[in-house]
Design a protein around this motif. Structure first.
Motif, PDB file in Angstrom:
ATOM      1  N   UNK A 136      42.101  41.214  36.492  1.00 26.49           N
ATOM      2  CA  UNK A 136      42.401  39.813  36.215  1.00 26.49           C
ATOM      3  C   UNK A 136      43.136  39.599  34.905  1.00 26.49           C
ATOM      4  N   UNK A 137      43.467  40.702  34.220  1.00 21.24           N
ATOM      5  CA  UNK A 137      44.160  40.604  32.933  1.00 21.24           C
ATOM      6  C   UNK A 137      45.575  41.152  33.072  1.00 21.24           C
ATOM      7  N   UNK A 138      46.542  40.315  32.773  1.00 21.07           N
ATOM      8  CA  UNK A 138      47.949  40.715  32.907  1.00 21.07           C
ATOM      9  C   UNK A 138      48.372  41.610  31.759  1.00 21.07           C
ATOM     10  N   UNK A 139      47.931  41.240  30.560  1.00 22.39           N
ATOM     11  CA  UNK A 139      48.393  41.923  29.347  1.00 22.39           C
ATOM     12  C   UNK A 139      47.410  41.580  28.234  1.00 22.39           C
ATOM     13  N   UNK A 140      47.174  42.527  27.334  1.00 22.76           N
ATOM     14  CA  UNK A 140      46.393  42.240  26.133  1.00 22.76           C
ATOM     15  C   UNK A 140      47.350  42.317  24.950  1.00 22.76           C
ATOM     16  N   UNK A 174      45.850  27.347  27.694  1.00 25.35           N
ATOM     17  CA  UNK A 174      44.665  28.070  27.223  1.00 25.35           C
ATOM     18  C   UNK A 174      43.550  27.869  28.243  1.00 25.35           C
ATOM     19  N   UNK A 175      42.937  28.990  28.669  1.00 29.53           N
ATOM     20  CA  UNK A 175      41.802  28.893  29.597  1.00 29.53           C
ATOM     21  C   UNK A 175      40.481  29.130  28.869  1.00 29.53           C
ATOM     22  N   UNK A 176      40.552  29.613  27.624  1.00 28.37           N
ATOM     23  CA  UNK A 176      39.336  29.822  26.854  1.00 28.37           C
ATOM     24  C   UNK A 176      39.671  30.265  25.446  1.00 28.37           C
ATOM     25  N   UNK A 177      38.716  30.036  24.544  1.00 28.81           N
ATOM     26  CA  UNK A 177      38.866  30.471  23.158  1.00 28.81           C
ATOM     27  C   UNK A 177      37.527  31.051  22.699  1.00 28.81           C
ATOM     28  N   UNK A 178      37.568  32.271  22.156  1.00 28.81           N
ATOM     29  CA  UNK A 178      36.378  32.896  21.589  1.00 28.81           C
ATOM     30  C   UNK A 178      36.557  33.016  20.084  1.00 28.81           C
ATOM     31  N   UNK A 179      35.432  32.992  19.373  1.00 30.71           N
ATOM     32  CA  UNK A 179      35.454  33.209  17.931  1.00 30.71           C
ATOM     33  C   UNK A 179      34.571  34.418  17.620  1.00 30.71           C
ATOM     34  N   UNK A 180      35.181  35.461  17.092  1.00 29.75           N
ATOM     35  CA  UNK A 180      34.449  36.664  16.686  1.00 29.75           C
ATOM     36  C   UNK A 180      34.032  36.510  15.220  1.00 29.75           C
ATOM     37  N   UNK A 181      32.757  36.720  14.889  1.00 27.71           N
ATOM     38  CA  UNK A 181      32.306  36.509  13.508  1.00 27.71           C
ATOM     39  C   UNK A 181      32.673  37.665  12.585  1.00 27.71           C
ATOM     40  N   UNK A 210      54.452  28.649  43.166  1.00 23.85           N
ATOM     41  CA  UNK A 210      54.922  29.457  42.042  1.00 23.85           C
ATOM     42  C   UNK A 210      54.911  28.608  40.783  1.00 23.85           C
ATOM     43  N   UNK A 211      54.324  29.144  39.735  1.00 24.01           N
ATOM     44  CA  UNK A 211      54.295  28.390  38.487  1.00 24.01           C
ATOM     45  C   UNK A 211      54.777  29.278  37.349  1.00 24.01           C
ATOM     46  N   UNK A 212      55.403  28.666  36.352  1.00 22.25           N
ATOM     47  CA  UNK A 212      55.892  29.447  35.209  1.00 22.25           C
ATOM     48  C   UNK A 212      54.915  29.370  34.036  1.00 22.25           C
ATOM     49  N   UNK A 213      53.784  28.723  34.242  1.00 23.96           N
ATOM     50  CA  UNK A 213      52.806  28.608  33.170  1.00 23.96           C
ATOM     51  C   UNK A 213      52.074  29.933  32.992  1.00 23.96           C
ATOM     52  N   UNK A 214      51.890  30.370  31.732  1.00 21.88           N
ATOM     53  CA  UNK A 214      51.107  31.565  31.439  1.00 21.88           C
ATOM     54  C   UNK A 214      49.702  31.140  31.023  1.00 21.88           C
ATOM     55  N   UNK A 215      48.698  31.727  31.675  1.00 22.86           N
ATOM     56  CA  UNK A 215      47.309  31.454  31.308  1.00 22.86           C
ATOM     57  C   UNK A 215      46.912  32.397  30.174  1.00 22.86           C
ATOM     58  N   UNK A 216      46.335  31.843  29.123  1.00 25.37           N
ATOM     59  CA  UNK A 216      46.023  32.632  27.930  1.00 25.37           C
ATOM     60  C   UNK A 216      44.555  32.421  27.527  1.00 25.37           C
ATOM     61  N   UNK A 238      37.700  35.998  35.460  1.00 22.79           N
ATOM     62  CA  UNK A 238      37.377  36.137  36.877  1.00 22.79           C
ATOM     63  C   UNK A 238      37.594  34.827  37.635  1.00 22.79           C
ATOM     64  N   UNK A 239      37.501  33.695  36.930  1.00 26.04           N
ATOM     65  CA  UNK A 239      37.662  32.394  37.589  1.00 26.04           C
ATOM     66  C   UNK A 239      39.117  31.944  37.655  1.00 26.04           C
ATOM     67  N   UNK A 240      40.007  32.597  36.907  1.00 24.31           N
ATOM     68  CA  UNK A 240      41.390  32.116  36.819  1.00 24.31           C
ATOM     69  C   UNK A 240      42.130  32.353  38.132  1.00 24.31           C
ATOM     70  N   UNK A 241      43.028  31.425  38.476  1.00 24.77           N
ATOM     71  CA  UNK A 241      43.767  31.544  39.738  1.00 24.77           C
ATOM     72  C   UNK A 241      44.842  32.629  39.701  1.00 24.77           C
ATOM     73  N   UNK A 242      45.161  33.133  38.541  1.00 24.95           N
ATOM     74  CA  UNK A 242      46.145  34.222  38.413  1.00 24.95           C
ATOM     75  C   UNK A 242      45.810  35.023  37.160  1.00 24.95           C
ATOM     76  N   UNK A 243      46.387  36.232  37.013  1.00 24.80           N
ATOM     77  CA  UNK A 243      46.029  37.070  35.861  1.00 24.80           C
ATOM     78  C   UNK A 243      46.262  36.384  34.514  1.00 24.80           C
TER      79      UNK A 243
END
Ligand code: AGV
Ligand code: CA
Length: 326
Positions: A158-162, A33-40, A2-8, A128-133
């Motif tokens: 695989x997405x907990x919340x947007x 942070x598991x990833x960062x995207x930049x929208x132009x 059990x972990x309290x870390x939130x993956x974002x 899809x690769x993340x160990x939790x949502x």
């Protein structure tokens, strides 16, 4: 275990407050942070990618490579807003440390030497690769998430919340364009179909619209308080600098520059800054109100309807102050 870390996963669009949001998320000990995207969208892509990579490196996350958005929205942002990242990219605070070498050592690093996937594919792969949502934080338009859902519907599981900065529910919008009635907010106006696609998913959506973000303008007091709390060359100084660069917005547009995206990112901080209501909504996708969030329509979203500016300022200052290494 059990972990309290939130993956974002953060999908931002390179505005000054998007970058402050990135720095805030990097400062939360309980967020990874598991990833960062930049929208132009509200930026030029290349300098926004460069700034993002520098901030990740200075925060010790050069294993992450910012993913470039390749989708163009229907309604372009004003060029005068999109150039901010050109100036940020040359700030001394982001460039004082020696640049990374391009030697074999860097090529062996997880993020080194390998071109990133386009943002919508990176988002899907990371989810899809993340160990939790994963919690997806969108501080720009929703184009990458929408395309990701179209190409990989299985990412929904695989997405907990947007958590989205966008929309204006019971207040005026901020789009001032010929042929538009002003009822929309820019992020959803840039690509209304993408917002509609996300609204038609079953993903839990938390919306930070102008109703809440109008209440957190960037003020001189906020910048001064953050500056006083800053040690030399740390996260607080960077965010104070980004916010200082917003001055002149009111003089040029007649509207204040707000902590739109930074308030949205503070959602992950777990403090009581906003009041929420559950509201039935839909997205207008065409005509003079395109990009507008309307009441009714059967899509339930959790909406930040009010914000406490003092609680927000205290939270940002205490989170960023003393976070070293820029
Ligand atoms: O509508 C708010 C969104 C936020 O994600 N962006 C800026 C924030 O990053 C668009 C925007 C509205 N007014 C602006 C904006 C202004 N005066 N300057 C730059 N961007
Ligand atoms: Ca933004």
């Amino acid at each position: 275990r059990r972990t309290t870390v939130t993956l974002v996963y953060l999908d931002h669009d390179g505005g000054l407050d998007d970058l402050a949001a990135l720095r805030l998320l990097l400062s939360y000990e309980h967020v990874t942070l598991v990833g960062v995207a930049v929208t132009p969208a509200d930026c030029l892509l290349e300098p926004a990618l460069s700034v993002t990579a520098k901030m990740l490196r200075l925060a010790g996350r050069d294993d992450l490579r910012p993913a470039p958005g390749i989708i163009e929205g229907r309604n372009p942002f004003p060029l005068a807003w999109r150039v901010d990242c050109l100036r940020v990219d040359r700030l001394p605070i982001l460039n004082a440390a020696p640049a990374p070498g391009r030697g074999a050592r860097d090529a062996r690093r997880p993020g080194g030497g390998r071109p990133s996937l386009p943002a919508h594919k990176d988002l899907a792969r990371k989810v899809l690769a993340a160990p939790e949502p994963v919690t997806v934080v969108c501080t720009g338009p929703l184009s990458n998430l929408a395309r990701g859902l179209d190409e990989h519907p299985e990412i929904e599981a695989g997405i907990r919340e947007v958590v989205i900065m966008g929309g204006a529910v019971d207040v005026a919008g901020n789009v001032d364009r010929p042929g538009h009635d002003g009822s929309a907010e820019w992020n959803l106006y840039w690509d209304p179909d993408a917002a509609d696609r996300v609204w038609r998913s079953t993903l839990p959506v938390t919306l930070y619209p102008l109703d809440a973000t109008d209440l957190v303008p960037v003020t001189s007091d906020l910048v001064d308080d953050l500056t006083r709390a800053a040690g030399p060359s740390d996260a607080a100084e960077l965010v104070a600098t980004l916010w200082a660069m917003t001055f002149g917005t009111w003089e040029c547009t007649g509207l204040p520059y707000c902590c739109w995206d930074t308030l949205t990112a503070s959602h992950l901080g777990g403090e009581d800054i906003c009041r929420f209501e559950t509201i039935d909504t839909a997205i207008v996708t065409s005509g003079p109100s395109q990009g507008r969030v309307v009441r009714g329509g059967g899509r339930t979203v959790k909406v930040a309807v009010a914000a406490d500016p003092d609680a927000f300022a205290r939270h940002v200052i205490s989170t960023l102050a003393g976070v070293g290494a820029r």
